[in-house]
Design a protein around this motif. Sequence first.
Motif, PDB file in Angstrom:
ATOM      1  N   ALA A   1       0.831  -1.203   0.000  1.00  0.00           N
ATOM      2  CA  ALA A   1       0.000   0.000   0.000  1.00  0.00           C
ATOM      3  C   ALA A   1       0.866   1.253   0.000  1.00  0.00           C
ATOM      4  O   ALA A   1       0.511   2.263  -0.619  1.00  0.00           O
TER       5      ALA A   1
ATOM      6  N   SER B   1      -8.969  -3.504   1.011  1.00  0.00           N
ATOM      7  CA  SER B   1      -8.875  -3.255   2.452  1.00  0.00           C
ATOM      8  C   SER B   1      -9.805  -4.168   3.236  1.00  0.00           C
ATOM      9  O   SER B   1     -10.935  -4.445   2.818  1.00  0.00           O
TER      10      SER B   1
ATOM     11  N   GLN C   1      -5.202  -1.968  -1.916  1.00  0.00           N
ATOM     12  CA  GLN C   1      -4.249  -1.840  -0.822  1.00  0.00           C
ATOM     13  C   GLN C   1      -2.963  -2.608  -1.084  1.00  0.00           C
ATOM     14  O   GLN C   1      -2.035  -2.565  -0.273  1.00  0.00           O
TER      15      GLN C   1
ATOM     16  N   GLN D   1     -16.199  -2.550   6.225  1.00  0.00           N
ATOM     17  CA  GLN D   1     -15.349  -1.701   5.386  1.00  0.00           C
ATOM     18  C   GLN D   1     -16.130  -1.367   4.119  1.00  0.00           C
ATOM     19  O   GLN D   1     -16.629  -2.269   3.429  1.00  0.00           O
TER      20      GLN D   1
ATOM     21  N   ARG E   1     -13.823   6.269   1.782  1.00  0.00           N
ATOM     22  CA  ARG E   1     -13.722   4.990   2.492  1.00  0.00           C
ATOM     23  C   ARG E   1     -14.105   5.182   3.955  1.00  0.00           C
ATOM     24  O   ARG E   1     -13.824   6.218   4.556  1.00  0.00           O
TER      25      ARG E   1
END
Length: 732
Positions: free
Chosen positions: A62, A166, A139, A202, A191
Amino acid sequence: MKSRTVPIFLLFLCLSATALFGQSPRREKDSLLTFDMPEVEIVGTKPGLIDRVPGSATVVTAEQLHAAAPLSGNEVFRAVPGLHAVDEEGGGFRLNLGIRGLDPDRSRTVLVLEDGVPIALAPYGEPEMYYTPAMDRMQGLEILKGSGSIRFGPQTIGGVINYLTSDPPAHSEGSLRLSGGNGALASALARYGNTFGGIGVQMSLLRKSAENLGPTWYRINDASAKVKLRLDASSVLGLKLAAYDEESNSTYVGLTQTMYDAGQYDARIAPDDLLKIRRYFVALSHDWHLGTLTLLKTNLYWYTTSRDWRRQDYSYSASASNRTGVVFGDTGVAGGAIYMRAGTGNRDRQFEVAGLEPRLSTEFEFGGTSHQLDAGARLLFERAFEQFVVGTSPTAVGGATTQDEIRSGLAQNFFVQDRVSFGGRLTVIPGIRFENFTYERHIRRGSFRINNTTAVRDTSILGDNSVSAVIPGLGLTYRAAEGLMLFAGAHRGFAPPRVKDAITNAGEVLHLDAETSWNYELGARTSPLPGLTAEATAFFLDFTNQIIPVSQSSGGAGTGYVNGGRTKHLGIEAALQLEISRPDEDRYGVSLESNATFVEATYGSDRHIVKSGITHNINGRRLPYAPSWHFSHTVNIEAPFGVSLHATLTQVTRQFADEFNTVAPTADGLVGEIPGTTMLDLTARYALPALHSSFVFAVKNATDARVIVSRRPSGIKVSLPRFVTAGVELSL
């Protein structure tokens, strides 16, 4: 449809059902195991875990993605040894990725996953990447090219790309990224994630658009969500949802050579061409820890993709019928102009994929050796609906349906791979995979020759066939010294034939061979000094039969593939990473990375082709789109006052667009040498920790090099002009 049952699959099915619906055993409180979102990581990002992989592998973190602020995923792939990413429209929406000299056309020789789940339109029967995950929401990436790829499939030829998204965080985390650039580029990514008791969430929402990304405009909406639920101390249930919607003026037709020579790089040919892609995805996953050393992972997934593409008819001939009067190029040169026609070919396709994949991992000791055993299976069903609708105006989406068919397939496979350690230095990793794919093509409407005339009529033609393969692999690693790891590997490359190409329009089974090869590699990883790591890998891909594309997307005149015979890919990859200093309050952080790849990809047997009335033997000639050298050099500088700089220079040597290795370009731009390219990308970032924000400024193609990047699918595609973006990132 015919089907053969793989008995071992029933065992895994039972285990999966127990895992999903049965009572999980309690675990001791002092367990060191953690529970991430159930998914499959092919390499892993923990320190030292890459040494477990039998063969060459690369992890893109990431932090690396954050530093580069890529405009498209192609920028990221070009910095990985052995990978050749070819631009098409400049935004990376249709991934064309070749590995070690393999043809990059629609990435059909690469298995592409997201969180361990296949994402191709139809992973077995139609693996082309018309949908590509947006790098903005990733990510990390895992790239695997060695014998470890037999754990996945069905494509085990080039390698595996695994996009990582993620997971739900332990605490409340949110971010907002806004950016814009020339060509009316606009992007927003929001996000948010949190864990509430035993439930983690998430969510992300991406909106991207541009009016002039070179000659391309697009609109993209991309939403996804993950939910994880801790059932007890030993198991976690996960749910992943995603939706993707795209509209763009993506087109096959490119510039003629005369247009490129005249500097008409961003001419918008066929402005009424319209591609619509809509994709929905849902996956249910489960991790069940059977004790401290055994883990059963199960993925159950379904997704559907619609790909409707309106493309205006055109011709390179001034005598073409039904012309609109719109002309591009030089009419004074034969083949140097494109004459637009008052009609469309609407290629409407819908795909459905459903799969179940249980995977069991365990560790044990036996006979003085340590074992890490992985075993798994897959049951996958895929179906494609395809229609070809002929319109009578440049904007027509309806009209006469001339083709209508359904293609379906059922795949069953299983694999076993054991990592056997002898005394901590030598590790042997044998593995085997079995693939069975049964498929059929049902043609309901098509064009047929009747009484020496071509007529479109309804019909019901059904053809079916199956292909099976045993795919072995063997890897070796040897820790020669502290910080020095040697590795070697060999595995069978395998890819099943596309259903549409293996069964003709008349229902005849062509028995198109599976694409097979033997892939070998020998390499070393070393960390001789703190901050210095290096890796070098020699490789040899020996194809018994490589399927050669003649489809329109690959620049051919036909619609499918042919048996191309034997090909050989011999080369070496090298990567060097050097951390000169780490940033702190008083010191700059400086790091360097340099990658190089050499590959000699040639036809390895006699193959005679007639061109312009002359028979040519292409034995020994280079494969199309297989440049000899790739280079990538990256410099990162982090200042103690919050400023960071990132620069990447990539270089690719010349390549050829056809199997004859033609150097002189044709007037239509379809054939000819593609000169070598050099690209410089720059990114600057200024962090304001007190405001939980940072500002990003990037210049892509800083030298404004307008070079030919492809002569596919139908004409010259040109690199984007110097492209400037600026944005802000906020952490909540």
